[in-house]
Design a protein around this motif. Structure first.
Motif, short mmCIF file in Angstrom:
data_model
loop_
_atom_site.label_atom_id
_atom_site.label_comp_id
_atom_site.label_asym_id
_atom_site.label_seq_id
_atom_site.Cartn_x
_atom_site.Cartn_y
_atom_site.Cartn_z
N GLN A 1 0.84 -1.18 0.00
CA GLN A 1 0.00 0.00 0.00
C GLN A 1 0.89 1.24 0.00
O GLN A 1 1.98 1.24 0.56
CB GLN A 1 -0.90 0.01 1.23
CG GLN A 1 -1.92 -1.09 1.24
CD GLN A 1 -2.80 -1.03 2.48
OE1 GLN A 1 -2.54 -0.27 3.38
NE2 GLN A 1 -3.82 -1.85 2.51
N ALA A 2 0.39 2.29 -0.62
CA ALA A 2 1.15 3.53 -0.67
C ALA A 2 1.22 4.13 0.72
O ALA A 2 0.22 4.25 1.41
CB ALA A 2 0.49 4.51 -1.64
N HIS A 3 2.40 4.52 1.13
CA HIS A 3 2.60 5.12 2.45
C HIS A 3 2.55 6.63 2.30
O HIS A 3 3.33 7.22 1.58
CB HIS A 3 3.95 4.69 3.04
CG HIS A 3 4.20 5.21 4.40
ND1 HIS A 3 3.51 4.75 5.49
CD2 HIS A 3 5.03 6.16 4.86
CE1 HIS A 3 3.92 5.40 6.57
NE2 HIS A 3 4.85 6.26 6.21
N GLU A 4 1.62 7.24 3.00
CA GLU A 4 1.49 8.68 2.93
C GLU A 4 2.58 9.32 3.78
O GLU A 4 2.89 8.87 4.86
CB GLU A 4 0.12 9.11 3.43
CG GLU A 4 -1.02 8.60 2.58
CD GLU A 4 -2.36 9.03 3.14
OE1 GLU A 4 -2.38 9.86 4.07
OE2 GLU A 4 -3.37 8.53 2.66
N SER A 5 3.15 10.40 3.27
CA SER A 5 4.21 11.06 4.01
C SER A 5 3.68 11.94 5.13
O SER A 5 4.40 12.29 6.04
CB SER A 5 5.07 11.89 3.06
OG SER A 5 4.27 12.88 2.46
N VAL A 6 2.41 12.30 5.07
CA VAL A 6 1.81 13.13 6.12
C VAL A 6 1.09 12.22 7.11
O VAL A 6 0.19 11.48 6.73
CB VAL A 6 0.81 14.14 5.50
CG1 VAL A 6 0.15 14.97 6.58
CG2 VAL A 6 1.49 14.99 4.47
#
Length: 75
Positions: free
Chosen positions: A37-42
């Protein structure tokens, strides 16, 4: 000629352990092959910490910043 078709307790235990180990290996490989899954930087809690920091006194804002820095270290 006489044959004994029963399984001893240790053979049964080893069979169960081998089957469970095979299932765990298959599950591990399937999880490895799934797309990540894409890891959000925020971080999701940034808004909550911002509202807490603005509503608290200036002295306690330093504590919330330290807690936020600690959470960032564990990400």
């Amino acid at each position: 000629m006489k044959t004994d078709s029963t399984i001893s307790g240790s053979e049964m235990l080893l069979t169960v352990i081998a089957i469970r180990l095979a299932v765990l290996v298959l599950v591990g490989w399937s999880l490895l092959l799934l797309p990540r899954q894409a890891h959000e930087s925020v971080p999701a809690c940034t808004a909550a910490l911002a509202t807490t920091a603005t509503s608290n006194a200036a002295g306690s804002q330093h504590v919330s910043d330290a807690a936020f820095d600690d959470m960032l270290l564990h990400d």
